[in-house]
Scaffold this active site. Structure first.
Site, mmCIF file in Angstrom:
data_model
loop_
_atom_site.group_PDB
_atom_site.id
_atom_site.type_symbol
_atom_site.label_atom_id
_atom_site.label_comp_id
_atom_site.label_asym_id
_atom_site.label_seq_id
_atom_site.Cartn_x
_atom_site.Cartn_y
_atom_site.Cartn_z
ATOM 1 N N ASN A 256 0.842 -1.207 0.000
ATOM 2 C CA ASN A 256 0.000 0.000 0.000
ATOM 3 C C ASN A 256 0.878 1.257 0.000
ATOM 4 O O ASN A 256 0.401 2.353 0.227
ATOM 5 C CB ASN A 256 -0.953 0.011 1.205
ATOM 6 N N THR B 204 5.286 2.662 3.391
ATOM 7 C CA THR B 204 6.708 3.038 3.457
ATOM 8 C C THR B 204 7.481 2.528 2.231
ATOM 9 O O THR B 204 8.629 2.897 2.041
ATOM 10 C CB THR B 204 7.395 2.492 4.742
ATOM 11 N N LYS C 171 -0.775 -3.410 13.619
ATOM 12 C CA LYS C 171 -1.813 -4.105 12.838
ATOM 13 C C LYS C 171 -1.204 -5.015 11.768
ATOM 14 O O LYS C 171 -1.636 -6.148 11.595
ATOM 15 C CB LYS C 171 -2.768 -3.084 12.201
ATOM 16 N N GLY D 177 -3.733 -16.967 6.724
ATOM 17 C CA GLY D 177 -5.030 -17.505 6.285
ATOM 18 C C GLY D 177 -5.038 -17.746 4.786
ATOM 19 O O GLY D 177 -5.527 -18.783 4.310
ATOM 20 N N ALA E 61 8.825 -12.605 7.515
ATOM 21 C CA ALA E 61 9.993 -11.750 7.725
ATOM 22 C C ALA E 61 9.970 -11.296 9.174
ATOM 23 O O ALA E 61 9.213 -10.415 9.547
ATOM 24 C CB ALA E 61 9.933 -10.543 6.790
ATOM 25 N N TYR F 274 6.783 -2.471 17.272
ATOM 26 C CA TYR F 274 7.388 -3.305 16.224
ATOM 27 C C TYR F 274 7.809 -4.650 16.810
ATOM 28 O O TYR F 274 7.470 -5.709 16.287
ATOM 29 C CB TYR F 274 8.597 -2.583 15.638
ATOM 30 N N THR G 220 20.102 -4.809 7.527
ATOM 31 C CA THR G 220 20.408 -5.063 6.120
ATOM 32 C C THR G 220 20.413 -3.734 5.373
ATOM 33 O O THR G 220 19.624 -2.851 5.689
ATOM 34 C CB THR G 220 19.343 -6.015 5.522
#
Ligand code: UDP
Length: 315
Positions: A33, A36, A92, A103, A115, A146, A176
């Protein structure tokens, strides 16, 4: 040939993953979306016949038509600055987003890869961190949004594996860096490189005595592919054990860019982990994987990328 859904495929790591699967001849559905991530990261794949982009927030129900062989869940703000600005979307996507992605994997009988992150170890009391260390996380601190979301995501992934028999993997990704990191994502690599290239002072937080270990993106992508090919369901660290202090890192960037920048000291963010170094024994033994790209080589490639971005901006 497989069909792969990559959530967060427009992000730094996600976009490199998209590229690696396309290169193998697989079909990629990239979902993002652009919270970021960015359109530019995947612009190079847009006309590829096996690439499709879906604009969707994975914290809401995920609908993908047709077969899916792999679901790789990479959607999440990942820079401390980003998740401090987006605390609720971060919680979320780590919880609801992971549930939705699991799912979907279950419905499609796909292999699922989460990840995860070295942040599950919090501000670790042991060094190096191996997978059997349970971590030292402040659940109610600013980074908790987070860390706890990713810890929940790991628990949820293991529950789907144990309860539903889903074929799952968990990769714990350590710091990374590489091309396609956002210039202003607030993380130390883009900050220091752009500051050095612009001749501005490098902003070292605290006294710069906290440590990090930086891995180049290509090494991570190789590690993820090897983990997918394995049948390990418990978490595996993928990172470069070459540890250094942030002050040493700042000096290294100044040296490599041949910059005249100075160093300024800024306050240390709350709960900033004081040490971070992956124990990669498990990845070595299980996957035959270890990082190949030296810090110098990786930084040179990354500096080149940021130099180009800065030039484009001036035009
Ligand atoms: N840091 C710094 N200057 C900056 C940005 C970050 O000294 O301009 C430090 C930060 O305090 C942390 C380390 O660099 O100790 C790595 O920070 P980053 O935001 O890259 O990610 P983290 O490893 O904390 O998730």
């Amino acid at each position: 040939m497989a069909r792969v859904l990559i959530t967060g495929g427009g992000g730094f790591i996600g976009s490199h993953l998209c590229g690696s699967f396309l290169k193998r001849g697989d079909e990629v559905v990239c979902m993002d979306n652009y919270s970021t991530g960015s359109h530019e990261n995947v612009a190079g794949f847009a006309s590829h016949p096996k690439f499709a982009f879906v604009d969707h927030n994975v914290s809401t129900f995920i609908d993908v038509q047709g077969a899916v062989d792999y679901v790789l869940h990479f959607a999440s703000p990942a820079s401390p600055v980003d998740y401090l600005e987006l605390p609720i979307p971060t919680l979320k996507v780590g919880s609801l987003g992971t549930h939705n992605a699991l799912g979907l994997a279950k419905a499609k009988k796909a292999t699922f890869l989460l990840a995860s992150t070295s942040e599950v170890y919090g501000d670790p009391l042991v060094r190096p961190q191996s997978e059997d260390y349970w971590g030292n996380v402040n659940p109610v601190g600013p980074r908790g949004v987070y860390d706890e979301a990713k810890r929940f995501a790991e628990a949820m992934t293991m529950a789907y594996h144990r309860f539903h028999g889903l074929d799952t993997r968990i990769v714990r990704i350590f710091n990374t860096y590489g091309p396609r990191m956002r210039m202003r994502d607030g993380r130390v690599v883009p900050n220091f490189i752009t500051q050095a290239l612009k001749g501005e002072p490098l902003t070292v937080y605290g006294q710069g005595q906290q440590t990090r270990s930086f891995q180049y993106i290509d090494d991570l992508i190789e590690g993820i592919h090897r983990l997918l090919e394995s049948d390990e369901h418990l978490p595996v660290n993928i990172g470069n054990p070459h540890e250094m202090t942030i002050l040493e890192f700042a000096k290294k960037i100044i040296e490599i860019t041949r910059s005249k920048s100075s160093i300024v000291y800024k306050p240390l963010p709350q709960d900033d982990p004081q040490v971070r170094q992956p124990d990669i024994t498990k990845a070595k033994n299980l996957l035959g994987w270890e990082p190949k790209v030296s810090l110098e080589e990786g930084l040179l490639r990354t500096i080149e990328y940021f130099r180009d971005r800065l030039r484009e901006r001036k035009r």
